[in-house]
Design an enzyme around this catalytic site. Structure first.
Site, PDB file in Angstrom:
ATOM      1  N   ARG A  52       0.857  -1.189   0.000  1.00 42.33           N
ATOM      2  CA  ARG A  52       0.000   0.000   0.000  1.00 42.33           C
ATOM      3  C   ARG A  52       0.890   1.235   0.000  1.00 42.33           C
ATOM      4  O   ARG A  52       2.104   1.154   0.137  1.00 42.33           O
ATOM      5  CB  ARG A  52      -1.024   0.001   1.139  1.00 42.33           C
ATOM      6  CG  ARG A  52      -0.667  -0.658   2.441  1.00 42.33           C
ATOM      7  CD  ARG A  52       0.380   0.022   3.260  1.00 42.33           C
ATOM      8  NE  ARG A  52       0.073   1.424   3.435  1.00 42.33           N
ATOM      9  CZ  ARG A  52       0.969   2.365   3.608  1.00 42.33           C
ATOM     10  NH1 ARG A  52       2.269   2.065   3.641  1.00 42.33           N
ATOM     11  NH2 ARG A  52       0.645   3.632   3.748  1.00 42.33           N
ATOM     12  N   GLY A  53       0.212   2.402  -0.120  1.00 41.70           N
ATOM     13  CA  GLY A  53       0.961   3.637  -0.306  1.00 41.70           C
ATOM     14  C   GLY A  53       1.064   3.871  -1.813  1.00 41.70           C
ATOM     15  O   GLY A  53       1.416   2.941  -2.566  1.00 41.70           O
ATOM     16  N   ALA A  54       0.743   5.099  -2.242  1.00 40.31           N
ATOM     17  CA  ALA A  54       0.594   5.355  -3.682  1.00 40.31           C
ATOM     18  C   ALA A  54       1.802   4.911  -4.532  1.00 40.31           C
ATOM     19  O   ALA A  54       1.632   4.152  -5.495  1.00 40.31           O
ATOM     20  CB  ALA A  54       0.267   6.834  -3.893  1.00 40.31           C
ATOM     21  N   ARG A  95      -7.797  -0.537  -6.552  1.00 40.26           N
ATOM     22  CA  ARG A  95      -8.044   0.603  -5.643  1.00 40.26           C
ATOM     23  C   ARG A  95      -8.229   1.865  -6.501  1.00 40.26           C
ATOM     24  O   ARG A  95      -7.475   2.074  -7.448  1.00 40.26           O
ATOM     25  CB  ARG A  95      -6.876   0.807  -4.658  1.00 40.26           C
ATOM     26  CG  ARG A  95      -6.763  -0.307  -3.618  1.00 40.26           C
ATOM     27  CD  ARG A  95      -5.809   0.071  -2.502  1.00 40.26           C
ATOM     28  NE  ARG A  95      -6.438   0.910  -1.493  1.00 40.26           N
ATOM     29  CZ  ARG A  95      -5.748   1.500  -0.498  1.00 40.26           C
ATOM     30  NH1 ARG A  95      -4.449   1.355  -0.403  1.00 40.26           N
ATOM     31  NH2 ARG A  95      -6.377   2.231   0.393  1.00 40.26           N
ATOM     32  N   GLN A 219      -2.061   2.674  10.035  1.00 37.86           N
ATOM     33  CA  GLN A 219      -0.786   2.755   9.302  1.00 37.86           C
ATOM     34  C   GLN A 219       0.246   3.606  10.046  1.00 37.86           C
ATOM     35  O   GLN A 219       1.452   3.376   9.929  1.00 37.86           O
ATOM     36  CB  GLN A 219      -1.000   3.355   7.899  1.00 37.86           C
ATOM     37  CG  GLN A 219      -1.746   2.471   6.928  1.00 37.86           C
ATOM     38  CD  GLN A 219      -3.240   2.719   6.956  1.00 37.86           C
ATOM     39  OE1 GLN A 219      -3.799   3.137   7.956  1.00 37.86           O
ATOM     40  NE2 GLN A 219      -3.909   2.448   5.861  1.00 37.86           N
ATOM     41  N   ASP A 260      -2.262  10.742  -2.183  1.00 39.34           N
ATOM     42  CA  ASP A 260      -2.669   9.714  -3.158  1.00 39.34           C
ATOM     43  C   ASP A 260      -3.013  10.301  -4.510  1.00 39.34           C
ATOM     44  O   ASP A 260      -2.932   9.628  -5.529  1.00 39.34           O
ATOM     45  CB  ASP A 260      -3.838   8.902  -2.616  1.00 39.34           C
ATOM     46  CG  ASP A 260      -3.349   7.942  -1.556  1.00 39.34           C
ATOM     47  OD1 ASP A 260      -3.157   8.379  -0.406  1.00 39.34           O
ATOM     48  OD2 ASP A 260      -3.085   6.778  -1.900  1.00 39.34           O
ATOM     49  N   ASN A 270      -5.562  12.414   0.634  1.00 38.54           N
ATOM     50  CA  ASN A 270      -4.656  11.548   1.402  1.00 38.54           C
ATOM     51  C   ASN A 270      -5.504  10.802   2.432  1.00 38.54           C
ATOM     52  O   ASN A 270      -6.727  10.987   2.519  1.00 38.54           O
ATOM     53  CB  ASN A 270      -3.555  12.383   2.069  1.00 38.54           C
ATOM     54  CG  ASN A 270      -2.463  11.511   2.671  1.00 38.54           C
ATOM     55  OD1 ASN A 270      -1.965  10.582   2.008  1.00 38.54           O
ATOM     56  ND2 ASN A 270      -2.075  11.758   3.911  1.00 38.54           N
ATOM     57  N   LYS A 271      -4.841   9.965   3.194  1.00 39.09           N
ATOM     58  CA  LYS A 271      -5.524   9.118   4.180  1.00 39.09           C
ATOM     59  C   LYS A 271      -6.547   9.898   5.000  1.00 39.09           C
ATOM     60  O   LYS A 271      -6.297  11.027   5.403  1.00 39.09           O
ATOM     61  CB  LYS A 271      -4.452   8.491   5.085  1.00 39.09           C
ATOM     62  CG  LYS A 271      -4.937   7.593   6.182  1.00 39.09           C
ATOM     63  CD  LYS A 271      -5.856   6.488   5.710  1.00 39.09           C
ATOM     64  CE  LYS A 271      -5.238   5.626   4.622  1.00 39.09           C
ATOM     65  NZ  LYS A 271      -6.250   4.734   3.969  1.00 39.09           N
TER      66      LYS A 271
END
Ligand code: MRU
Length: 373
Positions: A52-54, A95, A219, A260, A270-271
């Site tokens: 995960r993570g862009a 995603r 996270q 993201d 973002n998150k």
């Protein structure tokens, strides 16, 4: 003993037709390296946040589409591209918010098309007629491999550059806040938001980093606090609702987060929870920086309102991490994975080409005209 930062976030294991990742859902308790072979395994690993993570998702997609095409038996270029697009569309559906996923897949497709046109465009009909597309196919596949490795290598360079520009925004002794994980585990090295922190630490600055735990999937607690603490950086973990009290005391000098997708006007997804941090930061005059490689800037998305925000399962909020369910049965749950921070709350967008400042629509347009034609 191996430190978490000694592991590769994503690696290609060509002789096993596999992508190797650290299963991030098990961190920090267990460091398990897993191999993804099939399209379904790659799709699931992205969807389930094992990777995960862009930027890391982009690198995985690049390796993924190469592996899925590696044994193609397409009879001609048209068939090859049809297969490639179908497989890309499948991976791209894992995603929706991080633009690096579609960016990497489009880059792979464009590279194949350009390489083919430059090298075989005119001879295609003759080659196909002679039954020799197999040779062309081998070359296309080997180009895909090279391009996917380039995406990974560039990610390391880009993150380092973001660190070099970002560290100029940090002073010795600063308190820094971050949200979610935009660290090495979300990229192939350094991270985006953490890169300035690692560079400040390398310079000998005595920084203090505060990590929001980042509900619901933690996270910040499981990944960011883990990697920064493992690097020997002074790290303090916070619940998500605590940062305002710290900002009020003056303990936070700057905030660095990842991203993201940055829209063409500078709004940044973002998150979930990031926009709360940015809003509070404005109240207390703490500069809020978004770290974003240009692969995360989407000039085709005009504003934050146009960003597709992923919605996730209610169980992540009601029962995951708890021994027993912590919410009444049947209660409604709102669980978007990301939110959008309005551009006016952002003090700067740190890219590999420098720090963009408002007005962002103009700064982003100029950046793309100069470097990304
Ligand atoms: O749902 P996740 O864990 O993939 O969300 C990750 C983030 O929001 C990161 O901040 C973002 O992808 C940037 S990673 C350099």
């Amino acid at each position: 003993m191996k430190n978490i930062l000694d592991y590769e976030t994503v690696a290609l294991v060509d002789d096993d037709d596999a992508i190797e990742i650290i299963d991030q859902t098990l961190l920090p308790g267990k460091t398990e390296i897993i191999r993804l072979h099939t399209g379904k395994e790659i799709w699931d690993a992205i969807y389930l946040l094992q990777v995960r993570g862009a930027p890391a998702i982009g690198v995985t997609a690049g390796f993924g589409i190469y592996l899925l095409m590696k044994h193609s038996v397409a009879a001609d270029f048209e068939e090859f591209m049809k297969e490639l697009r179908e497989k890309s569309d499948y991976l791209n559906s894992s995603r929706p918010t991080a633009v690096n996923l579609s960016w990497a897949l489009k880059r792979m497709e464009s590279h194949v098309t350009e390489f083919y046109q430059e090298n075989f465009g005119f001879a295609d009909a003759a080659l196909a007629a002679a039954g020799s597309f197999a040779e062309v196919r081998e070359k296309l596949i080997s180009e895909m491999r090279a391009e996917s490795e380039r995406i990974k290598a560039e990610d390391v360079e880009v993150c380092r550059k973001i660190g070099e520009y970002g560290v100029e925004l940090i002073g010795d002794g600063d308190g820094i806040l971050t949200h979610c994980n935009a660290g090495q585990l979300a990229t192939c090295k350094y991270g985006t938001a953490t890169s300035p922190m690692y560079l400040a630490h390398e310079k000998g600055y005595k920084i203090k980093v505060y990590c929001d735990e980042t509900r619901p999937l933690l996270q910040g607690a499981r990944l960011t606090a883990y990697e920064l603490h493992s690097a020997g950086i002074d790290t303090t973990l916070l619940c998500d609702n605590m940062s305002a009290s710290l900002m009020k005391t003056g303990a936070i000098n700057a905030i660095f987060v990842g991203c993201d997708r940055v829209a063409a006007n500078g709004d940044a997804a973002n998150k979930i929870g990031t926009s709360v941090v940015a809003t509070v930061a404005k109240r207390y005059n703490v500069p809020f920086y978004v770290c974003a490689p240009t692969s995360t800037i989407d000039i085709n998305t005009p504003t934050g309102d146009d960003i597709n925000i992923e919605q996730r399962k209610p169980e992540e909020v009601t029962e995951m991490w708890y021994k027993e369910r912590m919410a009444p049965e049947g209660v409604k749950v709102y669980n978007p994975a990301f939110d959008v921070t309005d551009n006016e709350l952002i003090a700067g967008i740190v890219t590999e080409y420098g720090v963009l400042r408002a007005p962002y629509d103009k700064a982003i347009k100029e950046l793309f005209e100069k470097y990304k034609k």
